[in-house]
Motif scaffolding. Structure first.
Motif, PDB file in Angstrom:
ATOM      1  N   LEU A 158      -7.628   3.524  -3.156  1.00  0.00           N
ATOM      2  CA  LEU A 158      -6.322   3.172  -2.606  1.00  0.00           C
ATOM      3  C   LEU A 158      -5.437   2.616  -3.712  1.00  0.00           C
ATOM      4  O   LEU A 158      -5.911   1.917  -4.607  1.00  0.00           O
ATOM      5  CB  LEU A 158      -6.471   2.137  -1.485  1.00  0.00           C
ATOM      6  CG  LEU A 158      -7.380   2.552  -0.322  1.00  0.00           C
ATOM      7  CD1 LEU A 158      -7.545   1.402   0.656  1.00  0.00           C
ATOM      8  CD2 LEU A 158      -6.817   3.782   0.387  1.00  0.00           C
ATOM      9  N   SER A 159      -4.181   2.907  -3.614  1.00  0.00           N
ATOM     10  CA  SER A 159      -3.248   2.502  -4.672  1.00  0.00           C
ATOM     11  C   SER A 159      -2.289   1.436  -4.152  1.00  0.00           C
ATOM     12  O   SER A 159      -1.986   1.384  -2.952  1.00  0.00           O
ATOM     13  CB  SER A 159      -2.463   3.714  -5.188  1.00  0.00           C
ATOM     14  OG  SER A 159      -1.712   4.298  -4.132  1.00  0.00           O
ATOM     15  N   VAL A 210      -6.793   1.526   4.902  1.00  0.00           N
ATOM     16  CA  VAL A 210      -6.251   0.383   4.155  1.00  0.00           C
ATOM     17  C   VAL A 210      -6.580  -0.925   4.854  1.00  0.00           C
ATOM     18  O   VAL A 210      -7.084  -1.879   4.238  1.00  0.00           O
ATOM     19  CB  VAL A 210      -4.722   0.542   3.985  1.00  0.00           C
ATOM     20  CG1 VAL A 210      -4.117  -0.749   3.446  1.00  0.00           C
ATOM     21  CG2 VAL A 210      -4.411   1.699   3.052  1.00  0.00           C
ATOM     22  N   ASP A 263       1.144   7.364   0.994  1.00  0.00           N
ATOM     23  CA  ASP A 263       0.236   8.510   1.046  1.00  0.00           C
ATOM     24  C   ASP A 263      -1.167   8.134   1.521  1.00  0.00           C
ATOM     25  O   ASP A 263      -1.972   9.021   1.817  1.00  0.00           O
ATOM     26  CB  ASP A 263       0.134   9.157  -0.341  1.00  0.00           C
ATOM     27  CG  ASP A 263       1.473   9.700  -0.813  1.00  0.00           C
ATOM     28  OD1 ASP A 263       2.278  10.099   0.049  1.00  0.00           O
ATOM     29  OD2 ASP A 263       1.713   9.709  -2.040  1.00  0.00           O
ATOM     30  N   ASP A 264      -1.501   6.841   1.564  1.00  0.00           N
ATOM     31  CA  ASP A 264      -2.842   6.417   1.957  1.00  0.00           C
ATOM     32  C   ASP A 264      -2.975   6.352   3.476  1.00  0.00           C
ATOM     33  O   ASP A 264      -1.984   6.161   4.206  1.00  0.00           O
ATOM     34  CB  ASP A 264      -3.173   5.051   1.350  1.00  0.00           C
ATOM     35  CG  ASP A 264      -3.291   5.100  -0.163  1.00  0.00           C
ATOM     36  OD1 ASP A 264      -3.635   6.181  -0.683  1.00  0.00           O
ATOM     37  OD2 ASP A 264      -3.031   4.080  -0.823  1.00  0.00           O
ATOM     38  N   ASP A 265      -4.204   6.470   3.936  1.00  0.00           N
ATOM     39  CA  ASP A 265      -4.512   6.326   5.357  1.00  0.00           C
ATOM     40  C   ASP A 265      -4.448   4.836   5.715  1.00  0.00           C
ATOM     41  O   ASP A 265      -5.227   4.019   5.187  1.00  0.00           O
ATOM     42  CB  ASP A 265      -5.888   6.903   5.654  1.00  0.00           C
ATOM     43  CG  ASP A 265      -6.193   6.943   7.147  1.00  0.00           C
ATOM     44  OD1 ASP A 265      -5.484   6.262   7.923  1.00  0.00           O
ATOM     45  OD2 ASP A 265      -7.138   7.642   7.540  1.00  0.00           O
ATOM     46  N   PHE A 315      -9.890  -2.061  -3.084  1.00  0.00           N
ATOM     47  CA  PHE A 315      -8.920  -0.969  -3.126  1.00  0.00           C
ATOM     48  C   PHE A 315      -9.273   0.036  -4.233  1.00  0.00           C
ATOM     49  O   PHE A 315      -9.117   1.240  -4.055  1.00  0.00           O
ATOM     50  CB  PHE A 315      -7.513  -1.518  -3.329  1.00  0.00           C
ATOM     51  CG  PHE A 315      -6.819  -1.918  -2.053  1.00  0.00           C
ATOM     52  CD1 PHE A 315      -7.512  -2.585  -1.054  1.00  0.00           C
ATOM     53  CD2 PHE A 315      -5.492  -1.623  -1.839  1.00  0.00           C
ATOM     54  CE1 PHE A 315      -6.884  -2.960   0.121  1.00  0.00           C
ATOM     55  CE2 PHE A 315      -4.855  -1.984  -0.666  1.00  0.00           C
ATOM     56  CZ  PHE A 315      -5.549  -2.656   0.317  1.00  0.00           C
ATOM     57  N   CYS A 318       0.841  -1.198   0.000  1.00  0.00           N
ATOM     58  CA  CYS A 318       0.000   0.000   0.000  1.00  0.00           C
ATOM     59  C   CYS A 318       0.876   1.247   0.000  1.00  0.00           C
ATOM     60  O   CYS A 318       2.020   1.227   0.460  1.00  0.00           O
ATOM     61  CB  CYS A 318      -0.948   0.007   1.196  1.00  0.00           C
ATOM     62  SG  CYS A 318      -0.135  -0.191   2.793  1.00  0.00           S
ATOM     63  N   SER A 319       0.332   2.341  -0.488  1.00  0.00           N
ATOM     64  CA  SER A 319       1.093   3.569  -0.665  1.00  0.00           C
ATOM     65  C   SER A 319       1.332   4.265   0.675  1.00  0.00           C
ATOM     66  O   SER A 319       0.538   4.172   1.614  1.00  0.00           O
ATOM     67  CB  SER A 319       0.353   4.515  -1.614  1.00  0.00           C
ATOM     68  OG  SER A 319       1.009   5.761  -1.702  1.00  0.00           O
TER      69      SER A 319
END
Length: 332
Positions: free
Chosen positions: A273-274, A206, A200-202, A268, A197-198
């Motif tokens: 989400l990335s 996630v 930058d994501d929460d 995702f 997961c990135s």
């Protein structure tokens, strides 16, 4: 005189041979009834062994495994036949001492043990596997890099069918002495799936999204519950491990993994989400700068002399007024 003595000697020897042969014939005739009784005893014991073997196999199939029923009933039948042979020998030949016979069989068994060590070790290992039953027919196991479903255990080998449809015969000694992984020993097995997961994501979003995706898969068991755990910082992503339990059979494990991959990707995407690709950072050192400086200009493939010979290129009459042209300023 000498010839007469030789003829007398020959006559005596012939008479002794005839007497001995007649004695053997008389003994054979006298022992015919006993031999007949011995053959009858052997046939009766053989019939008893067949009946007992079928009866035990029928009863054991209802309470034990098919391999146990087949092997143990056959062994009991062989024991009965062996006892019948001993009784038949004693009845047919009374001069044979049973004690001496048993002692002779012991010596023969020791010699056979050294001569057929591998065969006897497989036999003993097969009996121990059948009696202990660490796995049964239908279980999925792994032995010496062989994965498959157990077909049965015989006196010599354990037969499994691999997941790609091949039959493998493994000697019982290797199975008993080696490490065996029994995949279907318990009602559920755990699988793992790694997701990146990135940064930058929460991360709370996630993990919650991943858990929702896991619970939506029909192959994932509710107990034990699935888990989504963040485990490490990667070069371009934070690693998220998905733990979930499913049916232990291989095909169900693969199908559940397929469901989890599809559900996680879809969840995702819906949540925005990335899952970034690996990012590689290049640092320009002196060697790279020299390499880039020696490289030809990508935009200047023409020879510089061609540009000098061409001179200035003002806008042609009638050309496109919107097109820019580069004109060299020269003194008049």
């Amino acid at each position: 005189m000498t010839h007469r003595w030789l003829l007398a000697q020959a006559g005596d020897e012939i008479a002794d041979v005839q007497e001995q042969a007649q004695s053997w014939i008389d003994r054979a005739v006298d022992s015919l009834p006993r031999i007949g009784i011995a053959v009858g005893v052997l046939l009766v014991m053989w019939g008893v062994s067949v009946g007992v073997r079928h009866l035990l196999a029928y009863r054991w199939r209802r309470t034990r495994t098919p391999s146990f029923a087949a092997v143990m009933s056959r062994l009991v039948g062989w024991v009965i036949v062996g006892l019948g042979m001993l009784v038949a020998l004693v009845v047919g030949f009374p001069s044979i001492d049973p004690v001496d016979m048993v002692a002779g069989l012991g010596i023969v068994s020791v010699a056979a043990g050294f001569a057929f060590q591998d065969i006897l070790s497989n036999l003993l290992a097969g009996l121990l596997l059948i009696v202990r039953q660490p796995f049964i027919s239908g279980d999925q196991i792994e032995v010496d890099d062989h994965h498959g479903t157990v077909e049965g255990i015989t006196i010599r080998e354990t037969s499994i069918t691999t997941f790609d449809g091949r039959r493998v015969l493994i000697p019982n000694r290797d199975v008993y002495q080696g490490a065996v992984v029994i995949q279907t020993a318990h009602p559920a097995v755990r699988s793992e799936l790694t997701v990146g997961c990135s940064y930058d994501d929460d991360l709370e979003v996630v993990t919650a999204t991943a858990l929702t995706a896991l619970r939506s898969c029909p192959g994932v068991l509710r107990e034990p519950p699935p888990e989504a755990l963040l485990c490490e910082f990667g070069e371009s992503t934070i690693t998220l491990e998905l733990w979930f339990w499913s049916d232990p059979h291989q095909i169900e494990v693969r199908r559940t993994q397929h469901q989890v991959v599809l559900a996680t990707k879809a969840a995702f995407d819906r949540a925005g989400l990335s899952m970034p690709w690996p990012i590689v950072t290049l640092q320009a050192g002196p060697s790279m700068s020299r390499a880039l400086g020696d490289a030809p200009d990508a935009a200047g493939d023409d020879d510089p002399r061609d540009r000098d010979d061409a001179g200035p290129s003002p806008s042609a009459p009638g050309g496109d007024p919107g097109q820019d042209s580069e004109v060299a300023n020269r003194p008049s």
